[in-house]
Write an enzyme that holds these catalytic residues in place. Structure first.
Site, PDB file in Angstrom:
ATOM      1  N   GLU A  23       0.847  -1.206   0.000  1.00  0.00           N
ATOM      2  CA  GLU A  23       0.000   0.000   0.000  1.00  0.00           C
ATOM      3  C   GLU A  23       0.882   1.255   0.000  1.00  0.00           C
ATOM      4  OE1 GLU A  23      -3.519   0.772   2.738  1.00  0.00           O
ATOM      5  OE2 GLU A  23      -2.144   2.375   3.317  1.00  0.00           O
ATOM      6  N   PHE A  25       0.538   5.762  -0.012  1.00  0.00           N
ATOM      7  CA  PHE A  25      -0.412   6.875   0.139  1.00  0.00           C
ATOM      8  C   PHE A  25      -0.021   8.022  -0.783  1.00  0.00           C
ATOM      9  CE2 PHE A  25       2.764   7.542   3.502  1.00  0.00           C
ATOM     10  CZ  PHE A  25       3.101   8.874   3.324  1.00  0.00           C
ATOM     11  N   LYS A  28       2.428  14.588  -0.600  1.00  0.00           N
ATOM     12  CA  LYS A  28       1.932  15.975  -0.539  1.00  0.00           C
ATOM     13  C   LYS A  28       2.544  16.859  -1.613  1.00  0.00           C
ATOM     14  CE  LYS A  28       0.759  16.158   4.348  1.00  0.00           C
ATOM     15  NZ  LYS A  28       1.299  14.880   4.813  1.00  0.00           N
ATOM     16  N   THR A  54      -4.017   4.967  -1.474  1.00  0.00           N
ATOM     17  CA  THR A  54      -5.075   5.424  -0.559  1.00  0.00           C
ATOM     18  C   THR A  54      -5.815   6.634  -1.136  1.00  0.00           C
ATOM     19  OG1 THR A  54      -3.575   6.883   0.622  1.00  0.00           O
ATOM     20  CG2 THR A  54      -3.803   4.631   1.465  1.00  0.00           C
ATOM     21  N   ARG A 113     -15.943   3.783   3.686  1.00  0.00           N
ATOM     22  CA  ARG A 113     -16.802   4.891   4.083  1.00  0.00           C
ATOM     23  C   ARG A 113     -16.000   6.188   4.243  1.00  0.00           C
ATOM     24  NH1 ARG A 113     -18.950   5.488  10.104  1.00  0.00           N
ATOM     25  NH2 ARG A 113     -16.741   6.040  10.280  1.00  0.00           N
ATOM     26  N   GLY A 114     -14.830   6.104   4.898  1.00  0.00           N
ATOM     27  CA  GLY A 114     -14.080   7.310   5.273  1.00  0.00           C
ATOM     28  C   GLY A 114     -14.392   7.641   6.709  1.00  0.00           C
ATOM     29  N   ASP A 115     -13.476   8.383   7.327  1.00  0.00           N
ATOM     30  CA  ASP A 115     -13.680   8.763   8.727  1.00  0.00           C
ATOM     31  C   ASP A 115     -14.608   9.967   8.824  1.00  0.00           C
ATOM     32  OD1 ASP A 115     -12.277   6.845  10.199  1.00  0.00           O
ATOM     33  OD2 ASP A 115     -10.383   7.739   9.570  1.00  0.00           O
ATOM     34  N   LYS A 173     -21.479  -6.261   3.957  1.00  0.00           N
ATOM     35  CA  LYS A 173     -20.669  -5.719   2.852  1.00  0.00           C
ATOM     36  C   LYS A 173     -20.298  -6.840   1.878  1.00  0.00           C
ATOM     37  CE  LYS A 173     -17.535  -3.316   5.386  1.00  0.00           C
ATOM     38  NZ  LYS A 173     -16.443  -2.349   5.660  1.00  0.00           N
ATOM     39  N   TYR A 277       1.645  -2.148   4.665  1.00  0.00           N
ATOM     40  CA  TYR A 277       1.495  -0.693   4.699  1.00  0.00           C
ATOM     41  C   TYR A 277       2.900  -0.124   4.619  1.00  0.00           C
ATOM     42  CZ  TYR A 277      -3.258  -1.648   6.215  1.00  0.00           C
ATOM     43  OH  TYR A 277      -4.550  -2.093   6.275  1.00  0.00           O
TER      44      TYR A 277
HETATM   45  C1  FAD Z   1      -7.608  -1.470   4.916  1.00  0.00           C
HETATM   46  C2  FAD Z   1      -8.121  -0.075   5.173  1.00  0.00           C
HETATM   47  C3  FAD Z   1      -7.843   0.927   4.248  1.00  0.00           C
HETATM   48  C4  FAD Z   1      -8.308   2.218   4.464  1.00  0.00           C
HETATM   49  N1  FAD Z   1      -8.024   3.195   3.532  1.00  0.00           N
HETATM   50  C5  FAD Z   1      -8.512   4.439   3.705  1.00  0.00           C
HETATM   51  C6  FAD Z   1      -8.304   5.453   2.723  1.00  0.00           C
HETATM   52  O1  FAD Z   1      -7.667   5.225   1.700  1.00  0.00           O
HETATM   53  N2  FAD Z   1      -8.817   6.682   2.942  1.00  0.00           N
HETATM   54  C7  FAD Z   1      -9.544   6.972   4.078  1.00  0.00           C
HETATM   55  O2  FAD Z   1      -9.994   8.116   4.228  1.00  0.00           O
HETATM   56  N3  FAD Z   1      -9.767   6.035   5.032  1.00  0.00           N
HETATM   57  C8  FAD Z   1      -9.272   4.779   4.875  1.00  0.00           C
HETATM   58  N4  FAD Z   1      -9.502   3.818   5.827  1.00  0.00           N
HETATM   59  C9  FAD Z   1     -10.193   4.187   7.066  1.00  0.00           C
HETATM   60  C10 FAD Z   1     -11.735   4.018   6.959  1.00  0.00           C
HETATM   61  O3  FAD Z   1     -12.261   4.974   6.078  1.00  0.00           O
HETATM   62  C11 FAD Z   1     -12.286   4.200   8.373  1.00  0.00           C
HETATM   63  O4  FAD Z   1     -11.872   3.156   9.202  1.00  0.00           O
HETATM   64  C12 FAD Z   1     -13.787   4.422   8.484  1.00  0.00           C
HETATM   65  O5  FAD Z   1     -14.055   4.867   9.810  1.00  0.00           O
HETATM   66  C13 FAD Z   1     -14.622   3.179   8.247  1.00  0.00           C
HETATM   67  O6  FAD Z   1     -14.618   2.800   6.945  1.00  0.00           O
HETATM   68  P1  FAD Z   1     -15.358   1.436   6.486  1.00  0.00           P
HETATM   69  O7  FAD Z   1     -15.262   1.377   5.031  1.00  0.00           O
HETATM   70  O8  FAD Z   1     -14.877   0.311   7.293  1.00  0.00           O
HETATM   71  O9  FAD Z   1     -16.861   1.818   6.911  1.00  0.00           O
HETATM   72  P2  FAD Z   1     -18.174   0.983   7.149  1.00  0.00           P
HETATM   73  O10 FAD Z   1     -18.041  -0.426   6.727  1.00  0.00           O
HETATM   74  O11 FAD Z   1     -19.289   1.776   6.578  1.00  0.00           O
HETATM   75  O12 FAD Z   1     -18.275   0.960   8.761  1.00  0.00           O
HETATM   76  C14 FAD Z   1     -18.204   2.168   9.513  1.00  0.00           C
HETATM   77  C15 FAD Z   1     -18.876   1.964  10.860  1.00  0.00           C
HETATM   78  O13 FAD Z   1     -20.275   1.841  10.672  1.00  0.00           O
HETATM   79  C16 FAD Z   1     -20.744   0.568  11.103  1.00  0.00           C
HETATM   80  N5  FAD Z   1     -21.692   0.122  10.070  1.00  0.00           N
HETATM   81  C17 FAD Z   1     -21.408  -0.394   8.845  1.00  0.00           C
HETATM   82  N6  FAD Z   1     -22.539  -0.648   8.167  1.00  0.00           N
HETATM   83  C18 FAD Z   1     -23.554  -0.267   8.965  1.00  0.00           C
HETATM   84  C19 FAD Z   1     -24.964  -0.259   8.810  1.00  0.00           C
HETATM   85  N7  FAD Z   1     -25.532  -0.732   7.704  1.00  0.00           N
HETATM   86  N8  FAD Z   1     -25.720   0.225   9.834  1.00  0.00           N
HETATM   87  C20 FAD Z   1     -25.148   0.692  10.979  1.00  0.00           C
HETATM   88  N9  FAD Z   1     -23.805   0.709  11.177  1.00  0.00           N
HETATM   89  C21 FAD Z   1     -23.034   0.248  10.183  1.00  0.00           C
HETATM   90  C22 FAD Z   1     -19.493  -0.315  11.159  1.00  0.00           C
HETATM   91  O14 FAD Z   1     -19.634  -1.392  12.058  1.00  0.00           O
HETATM   92  C23 FAD Z   1     -18.451   0.693  11.583  1.00  0.00           C
HETATM   93  O15 FAD Z   1     -18.514   0.965  12.958  1.00  0.00           O
HETATM   94  C24 FAD Z   1      -9.052   2.518   5.641  1.00  0.00           C
HETATM   95  C25 FAD Z   1      -9.314   1.502   6.578  1.00  0.00           C
HETATM   96  C26 FAD Z   1      -8.853   0.221   6.347  1.00  0.00           C
HETATM   97  C27 FAD Z   1      -9.123  -0.860   7.351  1.00  0.00           C
END
Ligand code: FAD
Length: 342
Positions: A23, A25, A28, A54, A113-115, A173, A277
Site C-alpha cells: 500500500e 499513500f 503531498k 489510498t 466509508r471514510g472517517d 458488505k 502498509y
Molecule cells: C484497509 C483499510 C484501508 C483504508 N483506507 C482508507 C483510505 O484510503 N482513505 C480513508 O480516508 N480512510 C481509509 N480507511 C479508514 C476508513 O475509512 C475508516 O476506518 C472508516 O471509519 C470506516 O470505513 P469502512 O469502510 O470500514 O466503513 P463501514 O463499513 O461503513 O463501517 C463504519 C462503521 O459503521 C458501522 N456500520 C457499517 N454498516 C452499517 C450499517 N448498515 N448500519 C449501521 N452501522 C453500520 C461499522 O460497524 C463501523 O462501525 C481505511 C481503513 C482500512 C481498514
C-alpha cells in the site's frame, strides 16, 4: 486483472508460498509523487500481486489518487487497487474516479466509508456507509470491478467493542458484493486468528488480506497502534522498550517481531497473502520480506539498480550503468538522495 483471480492463480497449489502486496499513500508534493512512482516501479520488481493507493477525501489529494491510479495502471503497467471513500464528497467526484479507473484498466476498488469529520459534525454526501458505495458500484458497473472491503480484527472504534455487530456489518458488505477483505493493522496474531475463525463461522467466505504495518521507530509504532486502537502484545513491549532510543535496533527487532507474527498467521492457515502498509518507504518492508524468504537477495540487488537488467544474454550480468545514463545532468545519487520524501 482482478485481485481475487490473481490470488486463485497464485494459490492453485496449496504448497505455494504466501503472496504479498504494497500500500502507498498520496504524497503531498509534486517531487514526492515523482519519487513515489520511481519507488513503486522499483518495488514492483519484487513481484507483489498488486499495489494500492489510498484516498484522501477533499481537496487536491482525492483527484491525485485518481491521477496516480491512472499513471500506475496505464503508464507503469502495475496491477493497482484504488481506495475510494464515499462520505463528505460530491457524487461527481466518486463518479469521475470510478470512470477514470475503468478507463485506465484498473479493476480493483477498495470501497470505504471514510472517517467522520474531526470536528465531530455529521458526515455529508449521498452515502452513509461503505455498504452503500458497494451497492452503487455494483449498480453502475456490474461485475467489472473486484471490490475490496475494510475489516477490523480488533473491532471498529465506533462499535465500542461489540464484535458481533462489526462482523454482522462486514457480512452485509460481503453480501452486497464485497470480493475480498483488507484488514486494519494489528500486532496480536492470536486475536487476528481468532477473528478469522469467527468471521468464517458467521458465513464470511471471501479472502482475508491482512494489513501488516512494519516497525520503523518506537514512537511511530506506539502512535500508530494508538490511532488504530489495537492491542500491543506484551512480548512486543518487552523486546522493543529497552532499545526504544536506538532506531536501528528498533527496526531490526521490530522486523523480527513482525516476521514472527506473519509466520504465525500463515502457519495457522487463515491467510496466504500479506499486505504491507509501506508508508511510502521500502527498507522496513524489504527486511520483512527477506526474513520471510519471500524475496531473494538477488531480487533486492536487482531492484537497487537504477536501470532495468538487460535481457540480452551477453549483457545480463552487467553491474555498471549503461552508457546513456552518463548524459544525465545529475548523478543517480543526487537525484535519489531524498527518495524518502513523503
Ligand atoms: C484497509 C483499510 C484501508 C483504508 N483506507 C482508507 C483510505 O484510503 N482513505 C480513508 O480516508 N480512510 C481509509 N480507511 C479508514 C476508513 O475509512 C475508516 O476506518 C472508516 O471509519 C470506516 O470505513 P469502512 O469502510 O470500514 O466503513 P463501514 O463499513 O461503513 O463501517 C463504519 C462503521 O459503521 C458501522 N456500520 C457499517 N454498516 C452499517 C450499517 N448498515 N448500519 C449501521 N452501522 C453500520 C461499522 O460497524 C463501523 O462501525 C481505511 C481503513 C482500512 C481498514
Amino acid at each position: 486483472m482482478k485481485i481475487t483471480d490473481k490470488l486463485s492463480h497464485a494459490h492453485a497449489s496449496e504448497q505455494a508460498p504466501p503472496t504479498f502486496s504494497f500500500e502507498f499513500f498520496t504524497p503531498k508534493t509534486t517531487q514526492g509523487v515523482q519519487n513515489l512512482y520511481d519507488r513503486m516501479d522499483r518495488m514492483y520488481n519484487l513481484n507483489p500481486l498488486f499495489i494500492d493507493i489510498t484516498w484522501n477525501a477533499g481537496g487536491r489529494l482525492s483527484t491525485l489518487t485518481t491521477e496516480m491510479v491512472n499513471t500506475t495502471s496505464t503508464v507503469l503497467g502495475l496491477e493497482t487497487c484504488m481506495h475510494l471513500t464515499c462520505t463528505n464528497m460530491d457524487l461527481k467526484l466518486i463518479d469521475d474516479a470510478l470512470q477514470s479507473a475503468y478507463d485506465s484498466g484498473c479493476q480493483n476498488i477498495l470501497a470505504l466509508r471514510g472517517d467522520p469529520p474531526l470536528d465531530g459534525s455529521e458526515s455529508t454526501g449521498d452515502f452513509k456507509y461503505a455498504l452503500h458505495l458497494i451497492k452503487y458500484i455494483k449498480s453502475k458497473y456490474g461485475d467489472h470491478f473486484n471490490i475490496g472491503i475494510a475489516g477490523y480484527p480488533e473491532g471498529h472504534p465506533e462499535d465500542e467493542g461489540d464484535q458481533a455487530k462489526t462482523i454482522e456489518f462486514l457480512k452485509a458488505k460481503q453480501d452486497a458484493g464485497g470480493d475480498f477483505i483488507v484488514t486494519q493493522m494489528f500486532y496480536d496474531a492470536d486475536r487476528f486468528i481468532d477473528w478469522c475463525h469467527k468471521i468464517r463461522e458467521a458465513g464470511i467466505t471471501i479472502p482475508v488480506i491482512p494489513g501488516i504495518m512494519p516497525i520503523s521507530t518506537y514512537a511511530a509504532f506506539l502512535r500508530r497502534a494508538k490511532w488504530s486502537e489495537i492491542h500491543i502484545p506484551q512480548h512486543f513491549m518487552e523486546r522493543l522498550t529497552p532499545i526504544k532510543d536506538d532506531d536501528a535496533k528498533v527496526r531490526e527487532e521490530g522486523t523480527q517481531l513482525v516476521i514472527e507474527m506473519c509466520q504465525r498467521i500463515v502457519e495457522a492457515g487463515v491467510v496466504n497473502h500479506l499486505h504491507f502498509y509501506t508508508m511510502n518507504l521500502e527498507k522496513a518492508t524489504l527486511m520483512i520480506l527477506e526474513g520471510l524468504n519471500l524475496v531473494s537477495k538477488q531480487q533486492i540487488t536487482d531492484m537497487k539498480q537504477p536501470w532495468r537488467k538487460s535481457l540480452n544474454p551477453n549483457r545480463i550480468n552487467e553491474s555498471v550503468r549503461p552508457i546513456f545514463w552518463k548524459n544525465r545532468k545529475f548523478t543517480y545519487i543526487q537525484r535519489t538522495s531524498n527518495w524518502d520524501e513523503p
